[in-house]
Scaffold this active site. Structure first.
Site, mmCIF file in Angstrom:
data_model
loop_
_atom_site.group_PDB
_atom_site.id
_atom_site.type_symbol
_atom_site.label_atom_id
_atom_site.label_comp_id
_atom_site.label_asym_id
_atom_site.label_seq_id
_atom_site.Cartn_x
_atom_site.Cartn_y
_atom_site.Cartn_z
ATOM 1 N N LYS A 1 -24.241 25.392 -12.875
ATOM 2 C CA LYS A 1 -25.256 24.331 -12.977
ATOM 3 C C LYS A 1 -25.518 23.717 -11.609
ATOM 4 O O LYS A 1 -24.593 23.449 -10.847
ATOM 5 C CB LYS A 1 -24.802 23.264 -13.977
ATOM 6 C CG LYS A 1 -23.512 22.560 -13.618
ATOM 7 C CD LYS A 1 -23.033 21.691 -14.785
ATOM 8 C CE LYS A 1 -21.782 20.928 -14.462
ATOM 9 N NZ LYS A 1 -21.903 19.930 -13.387
ATOM 10 N N CYS B 1 -20.049 14.156 -13.773
ATOM 11 C CA CYS B 1 -20.534 15.312 -14.535
ATOM 12 C C CYS B 1 -20.187 15.234 -16.017
ATOM 13 O O CYS B 1 -20.938 15.728 -16.863
ATOM 14 C CB CYS B 1 -20.026 16.597 -13.897
ATOM 15 S SG CYS B 1 -20.771 16.847 -12.260
ATOM 16 N N ASP C 1 -16.423 21.751 -14.722
ATOM 17 C CA ASP C 1 -16.243 21.694 -13.254
ATOM 18 C C ASP C 1 -14.795 21.554 -12.780
ATOM 19 O O ASP C 1 -14.514 20.813 -11.826
ATOM 20 C CB ASP C 1 -17.087 20.548 -12.668
ATOM 21 C CG ASP C 1 -18.576 20.699 -12.936
ATOM 22 O OD1 ASP C 1 -18.965 21.652 -13.625
ATOM 23 O OD2 ASP C 1 -19.347 19.851 -12.459
HETATM 24 N N1 TIU Z 1 -18.301 17.614 -11.362
HETATM 25 C C1 TIU Z 1 -18.614 16.431 -10.833
HETATM 26 O O1 TIU Z 1 -18.361 15.383 -11.361
HETATM 27 N N2 TIU Z 1 -19.238 16.462 -9.604
HETATM 28 C C2 TIU Z 1 -19.214 15.447 -8.738
HETATM 29 O O2 TIU Z 1 -19.993 15.396 -7.809
HETATM 30 N N3 TIU Z 1 -18.255 14.531 -8.956
HETATM 31 C C3 TIU Z 1 -17.984 13.447 -8.159
HETATM 32 O O3 TIU Z 1 -17.200 12.623 -8.548
HETATM 33 N N4 TIU Z 1 -18.604 13.353 -6.984
#
Ligand code: TIU
Length: 218
Positions: free
Chosen positions: A126, A159, A24
């Site tokens: 995802k 994540c 991500d």
């Molecule tokens: N990729 C990931 O961690 N998504 C999130 O929503 N992270 C947050 O810290 N909110």
């Protein structure tokens, strides 16, 4: 077998059975003015991973090893976004500075320029926090006989943690690279990493990327 200096003990891995997971590293989370910052978060806490990840990905590619990227997001009609997630994330699907927030195909949903995938590197979309839930990741790993994962990306306690926990329950060994994972919250970064390596490595190992790069360059 390469051995990386890690906590709680050195991490041994088979080069031909290990994949690098880059979780991500999306504009929505990392760009100034993006979704993450609009929630009041300090994106510098995540952006410190870009330099180390750039070096690691270059070394990993030079060694001919597999990289798998992930992106969190949803179909434009949000049909794959559970109402419970939307209720606590009402910004999802709304217009943001870089397009509709966390919607596939939007500029903000894609990976930052510095870490764009190259040809042949899978990008797993995802709908959840974990990379195994409702994705093709299990098949991708099975196909290549992957047994160990080097886990990087953002955010550490969300994540990255969810994916490491999913991976553990599926029998993968996970090395998490402290300088290549980031949290908006320094306390969560520190404790999130401690939680991985605690109790004899309850979820895996923690190391710094130079220790790994040194091994794969040999
Ligand atoms: N990729 C990931 O961690 N998504 C999130 O929503 N992270 C947050 O810290 N909110």
């Amino acid at each position: 077998m390469p051995t990386v200096d890690a906590s709680p003990v050195p991490f041994n891995f088979a080069l031909d059975r290990t994949a690098l997971l880059v979780i991500d590293m999306q504009r929505d989370f990392l760009l100034p003015g993006g979704f993450g910052e609009s929630l009041g978060n300090d994106v510098a806490q995540l952006r410190r991973t870009i330099g180390p990840l750039t070096s690691l990905m270059a070394a990993w590619r030079a060694a001919g090893l597999p990289i798998i990227h992930t992106r969190e997001g949803h179909e434009p009609d949000l049909s794959d976004c559970p109402p419970a997630k939307l209720a606590r994330g009402p910004m999802i699907g709304k217009p943001g500075r870089f397009g509709r927030i966390l919607v596939r195909g939007e500029y903000g949903h894609d990976i930052i320029d510095e870490l764009q995938p190259i040809d042949g590197e899978p990008v797993v979309d995802k709908p959840g926090k974990g990379a195994f839930y409702a994705t093709e990741l299990p098949e991708l790993l099975d196909k290549d006989g992957i047994e160990s994962l080097v886990v990087t990306g953002v955010t550490t306690e969300v994540c990255v943690h969810t994916t490491v926990r999913e991976a553990n329950d599926r029998g993968y060994e996970c090395l998490v690279l402290a300088d290549c994972v980031g949290s908006y919250f320094p306390e969560f970064q520190r404790v999130g990493l401690q939680m991985i390596a605690a109790q004899g490595g309850i979820f895996g190992w923690v190391a710094e990327s130079p220790a790994l790069i040194k091994e794969i360059a040999r």
